[in-house]
Scaffold this motif. Sequence first.
Motif: not given
Lengths: 235, 475
Positions: A41-50, B469-475, B156-167
Amino acid sequence: MSLEAKDLVKHYGNNIALRGLNLRVNAGEVFCLLGANGAGKTTTIQLFLGFLDPTSGSAKIMGKDVQEHPLETKRFLAYIPENVMLYPNLTGSENLEYFVTLAGCSDRDPATLTQTLLRAGLPEDAIHQQVGAYSKGMRQKVGIAIAIARQAKVLLLDEPTSGLDPKASNEFSELVSSLRDEGVAVLMATHDLFRSREIGTHIGIMKRGQMVSQFQASEVSHTDLEKIYLENMRD
Amino acid sequence: MNSTLYVVAQKELREITRDGRVRVLFAIVLTLTLAALVFGAQQTYKAAQARQQAKERAQTQWESQGEKNPHVAAHYGTHVFAPTSVATAIDPGVSAYLGRSIRIEAHRRNLASHASAQEGAALQRHGGFSVALVLYLLVPLLLIALGYGMWSRERERGTLKQVLSTGIDRRTLLWGKATALFGALMALLLPAGILILGVLWWIGGGGSSVVFRLALLALCYILYLGTFGALALYASAVATTSRTSLVTMIGLWGLFCLIIPRLGTEVAGFTVPLPSQAELSNAIASSLENGIDGKTTQDDAVEKIITALMKEQNLANAGMLMDEAELNGIELRAEARWEDQIYDHHIAEFQQQLTNQEKVGAMVGLLSPYVAIRNLSAGLCGTDLAHHQHFSAHTEQWRKIFVDYLNKAFAKDSGAEGWDYRAGPELWKKAPPFSYQEPGTDFAIGNHMLSLGALLFWFALAFFLALASSRRVRV
């Protein structure tokens, strides 16, 4: 078509997380993905997020391939994970303003942002408090506020009600339902059978990276759903 | 400024200013910078006053030495004093170890003496607390503290995913973070800069050339500190955790600022060993006896110079017709020329060895931006070896003119009195005055092109790494 996965495959080394997933979510639909931990499930979401690249197949948002248009496709979506993570030293309204700006929204009027937070159910006195003091439910509401303010066309939810108390969970579900009614397409990964039956328009059950069952939520009762789910979980 | 970039920078700065620990650290570094500046200004002011007093005392002593033979007066000699650049208040460089005054006398080229490191208390001898030291040792630590978690903490605190999800584009995020670091740095440097200009005005002597040098110095420091900021962003992007990023950056700081400079000193000392003062004195004494080639006796050499001097003055065949005093005068001038040749040879050799040591140090310094900024900082503040050598060479030129003036006076005026001739204050007052103008900024930069190149290289490398490195930052 707001969301579309076509023959989506994802391998992590020798481990296969997704085995040819196909799904479609239209505007005004809520597609609930059910399944045990590790079902994909989470993998699917992550794939949509890119955030992950598919091994094969494609994930599309508003008709655009996520891999080919990574930034453009994100402009359409909002993402709410199990724990919405915000900046603890910033207030709720500052966090909202920040994420909305990053998403390229032009309307950053403080009054509008406050209204959005209130609509998402955040108590008025919490709006200008630092987020470090927020409960999980309050953070999830800021997450919803971000989605509302961004006027997202697609909402990706990854177990968003996990760990919320029943009241907070109910409030959250109501907000998702209202967004659905406004024409937002929602893909929600969850373990909560009750909520998926309540707010979902479509339900898919995943097992070991495959969609093993898919139906409309209105076709089944709560009891039927539980039965179908448990049957599919048997080895 | 791009509005998204501005918002990212603003958010980062908000987080920084709301973090109590960072506020305390910032306050400590700012206080240390200002304290170092006040301390440096006070020292510089005192040194300038002491120099002025010593200069006036030397002039008075010279003019009131009473009547004596001009050549004896040349032996009596005087002292000249190195100028105290106002920029010493910022970076004393190696000036504390090189001596501030040079004794001027006949027959002898003296090295500078009265280094403050020889006279000062134990604490002063340790190189001291200066604005430069705070800027090149402590401010990088502050930047590391601000930058080490800029990516990793978000992850570590998860904000990076949140930030990158904004495009948002990762490059915009990087520039926003870099701008925030730059803003924090400016918040530290601007008050310090304003205070520096105020202090220079107070000390008196901050002309346009000094202001230009300081502007260049500020630019060099921005490059240096920018290097640490960019490296902190790089480490933060590639490290698996914030802790790893912090440890990596502290390790790099130790390597750049403590280990490589020490290594550079050791390698330079090993590859270009310097003679001790006794060895140098012995070599000069031996050459005075037997020439630089070890085969020419002093008498033969002086005789040749006398012949040349007499030829210069169309006295080649005058011989017996000349009075004794005139002949003595020519002999003294010939002796002085011989001694000058010997001293010039050995001191030039010694100074070349010092310069070579510096070059080796600067080469090792290619491995560390710290060594590069240390050299550039001292150069632009006029407190490096090159400036000292410039002063020393100018002083020697003047010493030759000064001694020659006295010997000529002896030859010209002593007449039949010969060695019994006595000159008075009139002659002493008319002696060529010593004046010294510090070399320009081109001299300062020209001597440290390698260091400037190293600094630019490190800055470019660090920014390239941060960007890549910014282009390859792990999420």
